[in-house]
Design a protein around this motif. Structure first.
Motif, PDB file in Angstrom:
ATOM      1  N   THR A  31       0.840  -1.201   0.000  1.00  0.00           N
ATOM      2  CA  THR A  31       0.000   0.000   0.000  1.00  0.00           C
ATOM      3  C   THR A  31       0.870   1.244   0.000  1.00  0.00           C
ATOM      4  O   THR A  31       1.714   1.432   0.871  1.00  0.00           O
ATOM      5  CB  THR A  31      -0.928   0.021   1.216  1.00  0.00           C
ATOM      6  OG1 THR A  31      -1.818  -1.094   1.157  1.00  0.00           O
ATOM      7  CG2 THR A  31      -1.750   1.307   1.248  1.00  0.00           C
ATOM      8  N   LEU A  32       0.656   2.091  -1.016  1.00  0.00           N
ATOM      9  CA  LEU A  32       1.346   3.366  -1.111  1.00  0.00           C
ATOM     10  C   LEU A  32       0.414   4.439  -0.557  1.00  0.00           C
ATOM     11  O   LEU A  32      -0.667   4.697  -1.115  1.00  0.00           O
ATOM     12  CB  LEU A  32       1.708   3.683  -2.565  1.00  0.00           C
ATOM     13  CG  LEU A  32       2.470   4.993  -2.812  1.00  0.00           C
ATOM     14  CD1 LEU A  32       3.866   4.915  -2.212  1.00  0.00           C
ATOM     15  CD2 LEU A  32       2.546   5.303  -4.311  1.00  0.00           C
ATOM     16  N   THR A  33       0.823   5.066   0.544  1.00  0.00           N
ATOM     17  CA  THR A  33       0.015   6.098   1.178  1.00  0.00           C
ATOM     18  C   THR A  33       0.636   7.461   0.924  1.00  0.00           C
ATOM     19  O   THR A  33       1.814   7.682   1.218  1.00  0.00           O
ATOM     20  CB  THR A  33      -0.098   5.851   2.695  1.00  0.00           C
ATOM     21  OG1 THR A  33      -0.643   4.544   2.923  1.00  0.00           O
ATOM     22  CG2 THR A  33      -0.995   6.886   3.342  1.00  0.00           C
ATOM     23  N   ILE A  34      -0.167   8.364   0.368  1.00  0.00           N
ATOM     24  CA  ILE A  34       0.266   9.734   0.096  1.00  0.00           C
ATOM     25  C   ILE A  34      -0.411  10.628   1.146  1.00  0.00           C
ATOM     26  O   ILE A  34      -1.642  10.641   1.259  1.00  0.00           O
ATOM     27  CB  ILE A  34      -0.143  10.208  -1.309  1.00  0.00           C
ATOM     28  CG1 ILE A  34       0.205   9.149  -2.373  1.00  0.00           C
ATOM     29  CG2 ILE A  34       0.480  11.551  -1.625  1.00  0.00           C
ATOM     30  CD1 ILE A  34       1.651   8.939  -2.616  1.00  0.00           C
ATOM     31  N   ARG A  35       0.380  11.375   1.895  1.00  0.00           N
ATOM     32  CA  ARG A  35      -0.208  12.222   2.942  1.00  0.00           C
ATOM     33  C   ARG A  35       0.504  13.576   2.995  1.00  0.00           C
ATOM     34  O   ARG A  35       1.635  13.723   2.518  1.00  0.00           O
ATOM     35  CB  ARG A  35      -0.137  11.532   4.300  1.00  0.00           C
ATOM     36  CG  ARG A  35       1.269  11.136   4.749  1.00  0.00           C
ATOM     37  CD  ARG A  35       1.262  10.618   6.198  1.00  0.00           C
ATOM     38  NE  ARG A  35       0.456   9.432   6.363  1.00  0.00           N
ATOM     39  CZ  ARG A  35       0.936   8.175   6.288  1.00  0.00           C
ATOM     40  NH1 ARG A  35       2.223   7.975   6.044  1.00  0.00           N
ATOM     41  NH2 ARG A  35       0.152   7.150   6.464  1.00  0.00           N
TER      42      ARG A  35
END
Length: 598
Positions: A31-35
């Protein structure tokens, strides 16, 4: 997975904000999480620069958290393992092709609070200022057919790109704009349009634009259609990529009503063998026939004032200028560009894998970018004395190239030569460059040319085979056939002549300038790759009976009597003569030559 491996995986974090430190990305467990808060960095100039590009195959989910306001064009390009994307209500801008090449993507989910973007059954839509656009149909979504919802007014560029499982699409009355939407839909057989749509219509599953009284445009031919197709009379324009990668298209009839053929219109139509351009065509843009691997002839009607065909090759004529713009990719063997041609267009010979050698006359002043890219069988090139500039990547990926002759005393300018003229993988080091006498030094210090591993004077490029004589020159004349010059025996590779060797002469003689040959064995191959004869040559042969003869120009160093290993006369055809010379002093030099026997 070990603890250290888990730690390494958890440590994959990157800064991806347009303003450094404002947006970050973390890849953990697929999972690639962009925040963060703000815009993501724009990677559209090169998707390879996205920090997660090297891990793209391991990304299965993308979660963008609230606070991120934009997703740049092509941000997730090539993430083939990506299955789902979650977009928050803070995102109000998504660039073109953000999910391009995500072949496994099945669902794009948008927060219901988002006032600009929405998701219906995993398909991404955009709403603003009265426009309701279909932005992205997930390429991995396994739906054989899809009816675009009524109310949609636009279908964005690349909306269905790479949807290989899609066989049919239905377009409602509300759609008023379609922009390159169906590229790469290899299973598509039909595009239907509601009967009340005033801008588009479907004829036998082919999509047309009819919203302009002066234009009748063929937009998209379904990628999985098979056989021949006759474009309806009255069509005025073939839109960009109209037939792109239609692998089953075997023949096409273009009516005289067609005036404009746009970029890539027939690119990648591998089964297409011939095309006839009618007299009414006024404009043909670039790369129209690139990648048509089976194409052997492009013919032009005699009454067409702007284009002509010479031996099945397409040329554009503008006043006193003539551009070679399309060479059929299915053609085999050597080719000499006709004298009088002034330029070679961009990607003109792209992927012409059967092209073995090319001779460019002095009349040519410019060779376009990627002109000979991926000509995998190309072994020799002669660049005429009039060439002043060469576009970027002109001979990129020509991996069999062994010799180049540049006849200009001033090295042609290599445009944007970040990677050099011939290949990004430094193929120059394996290619021998021949240049005019006394010009070796300037080529050795010129960008784009100095990378060649060997640069020699063209007077060492020696005429080799003739049925009754050899013409001693720095290069083959343009009227080589009349001069009876066959080919050239040259170190570091071979070049192909245009005239044939006549069998009645009984033998093919080999001639040499320069260094004395101590010994050499040449192997003669037929077109099937079989060795038909082995012969020895050297300065002990012919008229080179003494050491002093080694300096004699055009001296004979041996011959082939046009017989095979069993003494039988060979049949007419093309033969490759190849071997290695051992020079006096121990130096070795590879040579080869193509000889046509008739």
């Amino acid at each position: 997975m070990t603890a250290s491996e888990n730690a390494a995986q958890a440590a994959r974090m990157w800064d991806c904000g347009k303003v450094s430190g404002t947006v970050t990305a973390e890849l953990r467990g697929g999972t690639l999480t962009i925040r963060g808060a703000g815009r993501m960095k724009d990677y559209s100039a090169s998707a390879y620069n996205a920090p997660w590009y090297g891990s793209r195959s391991s990304i299965t989910n993308v979660v963008i958290e609230h606070g991120v306001i934009s997703i740049a064009a092509e941000t997730f390009w090539g993430c083939t393992g990506l299955k789902s994307v979650t977009i928050p209500y803070s995102v109000h801008e998504i660039g073109t092709g953000a999910f391009l090449g995500c072949t496994g993507l099945t669902s794009i989910n948008v927060a219901v609070e988002n006032i600009y973007y929405s998701s219906v059954d995993g398909v991404l839509f955009y709403t603003r200022d009265g426009v309701y656009s279909l932005v992205q149909f997930p390429a991995g979504k396994r739906s054989a057919s899809y009816a675009i919802p009524d109310g949609v007014t636009a279908i964005e560029r690349g909306a269905f790109f790479g949807c290989t499982g899609l066989a049919s699409v239905v377009i409602p009355n509300s759609v008023a704009s379609i922009n390159g939407a169906f590229v790469g839909c290899g299973s598509l057989t039909s595009i239907e349009v509601a009967s009340g749509n005033v801008n588009f219509r479907s004829e036998d599953g082919v999509l047309f634009y009819t919203g302009d009284a002066d234009e009748y445009i063929l937009l998209t031919y379904p990628g999985n259609r098979r056989g021949a197709y006759a474009i309806p009379s009255g069509v005025t324009r073939l839109r960009e990529k109209a037939f792109l990668d239609c692998l089953g298209l075997t023949a096409v009839t273009i009516p005289n009503s067609v005036m404009f053929i746009e970029n890539y219109a027939f690119s990648g139509c591998a089964a297409l063998t011939s095309v006839a351009i009618p007299g009414g065509v006024l404009s043909i843009e670039d790369w129209v026939f690139s990648g048509c691997a089976g194409l052997t002839s492009i013919d032009v009607a005699p009454d067409n004032a702007g284009f002509r065909s010479i031996d099945g090759v397409l040329f554009r004529v503008v006043y006193d200028k003539e551009e070679l713009m399309a060479f059929p990719a299915g053609r085999q063997g050597a080719y000499t560009v006709p004298n009088g041609v002034t330029s070679i267009g961009c990607m003109t010979f792209f992927n012409c894998a059967g092209l073995t050698s090319v001779t460019i006359p002095d009349s040519v002043t410019y060779i376009g970018g990627w002109a000979f890219m991926e000509c995998y069988g190309l072994t020799s090139v002669t660049v005429g004395a009039g060439v002043m500039s060469i576009g970027r990547g002109a001979f990129m990926h020509c991996h069999d190239l062994t010799s180049v002759i540049s006849l200009s005393v001033v090295p042609p300018v290599i445009e944007e030569n970040k990677y050099g003229i011939f290949d990004v993988f430094d193929i120059e080091s394996a290619v021998c460059l021949y240049v005019p006498k006394n010009c070796v030094g300037i080529y050795k210090y010129t960008e784009g040319w100095k990378e060649f591993g060997s640069i020699k004077s063209a007077d060492t490029y020696v005429p080799a085979a003739s049925n009754d004589h050899a013409v001693s020159r720095d290069r083959p004349p343009e009227d080589a056939a009349e001069a009876a010059l066959a080919s050239a025996l040259s170190g570091g590779g071979f070049s192909v002549g245009q005239n044939a060797v006549g069998k009645p002469a009984g033998a093919v003689s080999f001639f040499r300038h320069g260094s004395r040959i101590e010994s050499a064995k040449l192997y003669i191959y037929d077109v099937s790759g079989e060795v038909v004869r082995k012969i020895k040559i050297g300065d002990h042969n012919g008229d080179a009976d003494s050491p002093g003869a080694s300096a004699k120009p055009g001296r004979s160093v041996g011959s082939w009597d046009l017989r095979d290993v069993k003494g039988r006369p060979v049949s007419g055809g093309t033969y490759l003569v190849k071997g290695e010379l051992k020079m006096s002093g121990g130096k070795r030099e590879r040579v080869s030559v193509v000889v046509d026997v008739r």
